[in-house]
Scaffold this motif. Structure first.
Motif, mmCIF file in Angstrom:
data_model
loop_
_atom_site.group_PDB
_atom_site.id
_atom_site.type_symbol
_atom_site.label_atom_id
_atom_site.label_comp_id
_atom_site.label_asym_id
_atom_site.label_seq_id
_atom_site.Cartn_x
_atom_site.Cartn_y
_atom_site.Cartn_z
ATOM 1 N N ILE A 4 0.861 -1.176 0.000
ATOM 2 C CA ILE A 4 0.000 0.000 0.000
ATOM 3 C C ILE A 4 0.902 1.231 0.000
ATOM 4 O O ILE A 4 1.742 1.393 0.884
ATOM 5 N N SER A 5 0.700 2.096 -0.967
ATOM 6 C CA SER A 5 1.544 3.281 -1.094
ATOM 7 C C SER A 5 0.984 4.439 -0.265
ATOM 8 O O SER A 5 -0.194 4.459 0.100
ATOM 9 N N LYS A 6 1.845 5.405 -0.023
ATOM 10 C CA LYS A 6 1.414 6.627 0.670
ATOM 11 C C LYS A 6 0.330 7.337 -0.137
ATOM 12 O O LYS A 6 -0.610 7.889 0.431
ATOM 13 N N ASP A 7 0.475 7.319 -1.466
ATOM 14 C CA ASP A 7 -0.534 7.952 -2.314
ATOM 15 C C ASP A 7 -1.895 7.277 -2.165
ATOM 16 O O ASP A 7 -2.924 7.950 -2.169
ATOM 17 N N GLN A 8 -1.910 5.960 -2.034
ATOM 18 C CA GLN A 8 -3.184 5.262 -1.836
ATOM 19 C C GLN A 8 -3.830 5.679 -0.523
ATOM 20 O O GLN A 8 -5.047 5.868 -0.456
ATOM 21 N N VAL A 9 -3.033 5.815 0.515
ATOM 22 C CA VAL A 9 -3.559 6.248 1.815
ATOM 23 C C VAL A 9 -4.078 7.673 1.718
ATOM 24 O O VAL A 9 -5.194 7.979 2.160
ATOM 25 N N LEU A 10 -3.288 8.560 1.119
ATOM 26 C CA LEU A 10 -3.702 9.951 0.958
ATOM 27 C C LEU A 10 -4.984 10.053 0.130
ATOM 28 O O LEU A 10 -5.927 10.754 0.502
ATOM 29 N N ASN A 11 -5.047 9.328 -0.985
ATOM 30 C CA ASN A 11 -6.239 9.359 -1.834
ATOM 31 C C ASN A 11 -7.461 8.808 -1.110
ATOM 32 O O ASN A 11 -8.575 9.318 -1.280
ATOM 33 N N ALA A 12 -7.273 7.789 -0.283
ATOM 34 C CA ALA A 12 -8.388 7.249 0.505
ATOM 35 C C ALA A 12 -8.895 8.298 1.492
ATOM 36 O O ALA A 12 -10.110 8.443 1.683
ATOM 37 N N CYS A 13 -7.977 9.034 2.108
ATOM 38 C CA CYS A 13 -8.377 10.098 3.041
ATOM 39 C C CYS A 13 -9.168 11.181 2.314
ATOM 40 O O CYS A 13 -10.226 11.619 2.788
ATOM 41 N N ILE A 14 -8.674 11.601 1.163
ATOM 42 C CA ILE A 14 -9.361 12.639 0.393
ATOM 43 C C ILE A 14 -10.739 12.152 -0.049
ATOM 44 O O ILE A 14 -11.728 12.888 0.047
ATOM 45 N N GLU A 15 -10.826 10.915 -0.519
ATOM 46 C CA GLU A 15 -12.120 10.377 -0.946
ATOM 47 C C GLU A 15 -13.084 10.257 0.241
ATOM 48 O O GLU A 15 -14.280 10.509 0.102
ATOM 49 N N GLY A 16 -12.575 9.896 1.403
ATOM 50 C CA GLY A 16 -13.408 9.842 2.601
ATOM 51 C C GLY A 16 -13.970 11.206 2.961
ATOM 52 O O GLY A 16 -15.132 11.343 3.362
ATOM 53 N N LEU A 33 -19.639 21.027 5.030
ATOM 54 C CA LEU A 33 -18.950 20.017 5.839
ATOM 55 C C LEU A 33 -18.348 20.582 7.119
ATOM 56 O O LEU A 33 -18.294 19.896 8.127
ATOM 57 N N TRP A 34 -17.933 21.834 7.131
ATOM 58 C CA TRP A 34 -17.306 22.385 8.333
ATOM 59 C C TRP A 34 -18.266 22.403 9.518
ATOM 60 O O TRP A 34 -17.851 22.493 10.662
ATOM 61 N N ARG A 35 -19.560 22.258 9.260
ATOM 62 C CA ARG A 35 -20.540 22.213 10.350
ATOM 63 C C ARG A 35 -20.801 20.784 10.840
ATOM 64 O O ARG A 35 -21.490 20.576 11.835
ATOM 65 N N ALA A 36 -20.276 19.806 10.135
ATOM 66 C CA ALA A 36 -20.494 18.396 10.481
ATOM 67 C C ALA A 36 -19.597 17.987 11.650
ATOM 68 O O ALA A 36 -18.544 18.584 11.877
ATOM 69 N N PRO A 37 -19.981 16.950 12.372
ATOM 70 C CA PRO A 37 -19.107 16.452 13.440
ATOM 71 C C PRO A 37 -17.881 15.756 12.844
ATOM 72 O O PRO A 37 -17.964 15.126 11.786
ATOM 73 N N GLU A 38 -16.771 15.881 13.557
ATOM 74 C CA GLU A 38 -15.510 15.296 13.110
ATOM 75 C C GLU A 38 -15.617 13.794 12.875
ATOM 76 O O GLU A 38 -15.001 13.247 11.971
ATOM 77 N N TYR A 39 -16.415 13.109 13.688
ATOM 78 C CA TYR A 39 -16.474 11.651 13.563
ATOM 79 C C TYR A 39 -17.074 11.198 12.244
ATOM 80 O O TYR A 39 -16.795 10.098 11.780
ATOM 81 N N LEU A 40 -17.873 12.045 11.573
ATOM 82 C CA LEU A 40 -18.375 11.690 10.244
ATOM 83 C C LEU A 40 -17.197 11.528 9.286
ATOM 84 O O LEU A 40 -17.131 10.546 8.532
ATOM 85 N N LEU A 41 -16.268 12.448 9.329
ATOM 86 C CA LEU A 41 -15.076 12.350 8.483
ATOM 87 C C LEU A 41 -14.229 11.150 8.871
ATOM 88 O O LEU A 41 -13.745 10.417 8.001
ATOM 89 N N THR A 42 -14.050 10.946 10.170
ATOM 90 C CA THR A 42 -13.235 9.827 10.649
ATOM 91 C C THR A 42 -13.768 8.501 10.124
ATOM 92 O O THR A 42 -13.008 7.674 9.600
ATOM 93 N N VAL A 43 -15.058 8.292 10.239
ATOM 94 C CA VAL A 43 -15.661 7.028 9.792
ATOM 95 C C VAL A 43 -15.542 6.874 8.280
ATOM 96 O O VAL A 43 -15.185 5.797 7.784
ATOM 97 N N ASN A 44 -15.804 7.931 7.527
ATOM 98 C CA ASN A 44 -15.709 7.819 6.072
ATOM 99 C C ASN A 44 -14.283 7.624 5.587
ATOM 100 O O ASN A 44 -14.046 6.900 4.617
ATOM 101 N N ALA A 46 -11.978 6.020 7.325
ATOM 102 C CA ALA A 46 -11.701 4.621 7.669
ATOM 103 C C ALA A 46 -12.335 3.672 6.648
ATOM 104 O O ALA A 46 -11.718 2.680 6.245
ATOM 105 N N LYS A 47 -13.556 3.971 6.216
ATOM 106 C CA LYS A 47 -14.213 3.129 5.205
ATOM 107 C C LYS A 47 -13.410 3.097 3.910
ATOM 108 O O LYS A 47 -13.260 2.042 3.287
ATOM 109 N N ARG A 48 -12.907 4.257 3.496
ATOM 110 C CA ARG A 48 -12.127 4.308 2.249
ATOM 111 C C ARG A 48 -10.783 3.607 2.415
ATOM 112 O O ARG A 48 -10.325 2.936 1.501
ATOM 113 N N LEU A 49 -10.145 3.759 3.578
ATOM 114 C CA LEU A 49 -8.892 3.036 3.822
ATOM 115 C C LEU A 49 -9.122 1.533 3.727
ATOM 116 O O LEU A 49 -8.294 0.800 3.185
#
Length: 132
Positions: A4-16, A33-44, A46-49
């Motif tokens: 797994i490359s760093k780019d794959q991890v970065l792209n998964a984070c961006i897609e999440g 999105l800035w009004r959303a709770p942080e955990y929404l981003l965290t979960v998404n 993680a799903k993409r990773l």
């Protein structure tokens, strides 16, 4: 099995993050999105990773800092700095399939200036600057 490359991890984070934005727009009737709770981003994120095509990985959320360092077999010289918050938690820990951490991801929402995340940067840096 390909690494797994760093780019794959970065792209998964961006897609999440993108997925979080789309979901929150829909759910909230067009709130940004800035009004959303942080955990929404965290979960998404993680799903993409988890969708990265490689079985030699796993993801945990809100994992304890001290436990993660122990699992990494980190031989820290001296005490873990209070700045590192050894009893705190990492938002996401991305693991090798063999059970050692390969990286941590801290998720922040509504960051408008570097000083909004400086405490987290200092915390991660205080851990990384130690000799392992």
């Amino acid at each position: 099995m390909a690494r797994i490359s760093k780019d794959q991890v970065l792209n998964a984070c961006i897609e999440g993050i993108r997925n979080s934005f789309k979901e929150y727009l829909q759910w909230s009737s067009d709130e940004w999105l800035w009004r959303a709770p942080e955990y929404l981003l965290t979960v998404n994120i993680a799903k993409r990773l988890n969708k990265i095509p490689n079985e030699a990985k796993f993801i945990t959320l809100e994992d304890n800092v001290r436990k993660t360092l122990k699992d990494a077999n980190a031989k820290i010289k001296g005490k873990i700095a209070n700045k590192a918050r050894p009893n705190g938690r990492f938002d996401i820990v991305f693991w090798w399939g063999k059970g050692t951490p390969r990286g941590v991801i801290e998720v922040k929402n509504a960051v408008f200036r570097k000083d909004h995340i400086q405490e987290d940067l200092d915390r991660i840096y205080s851990i990384l600057k130690k000799r392992f």
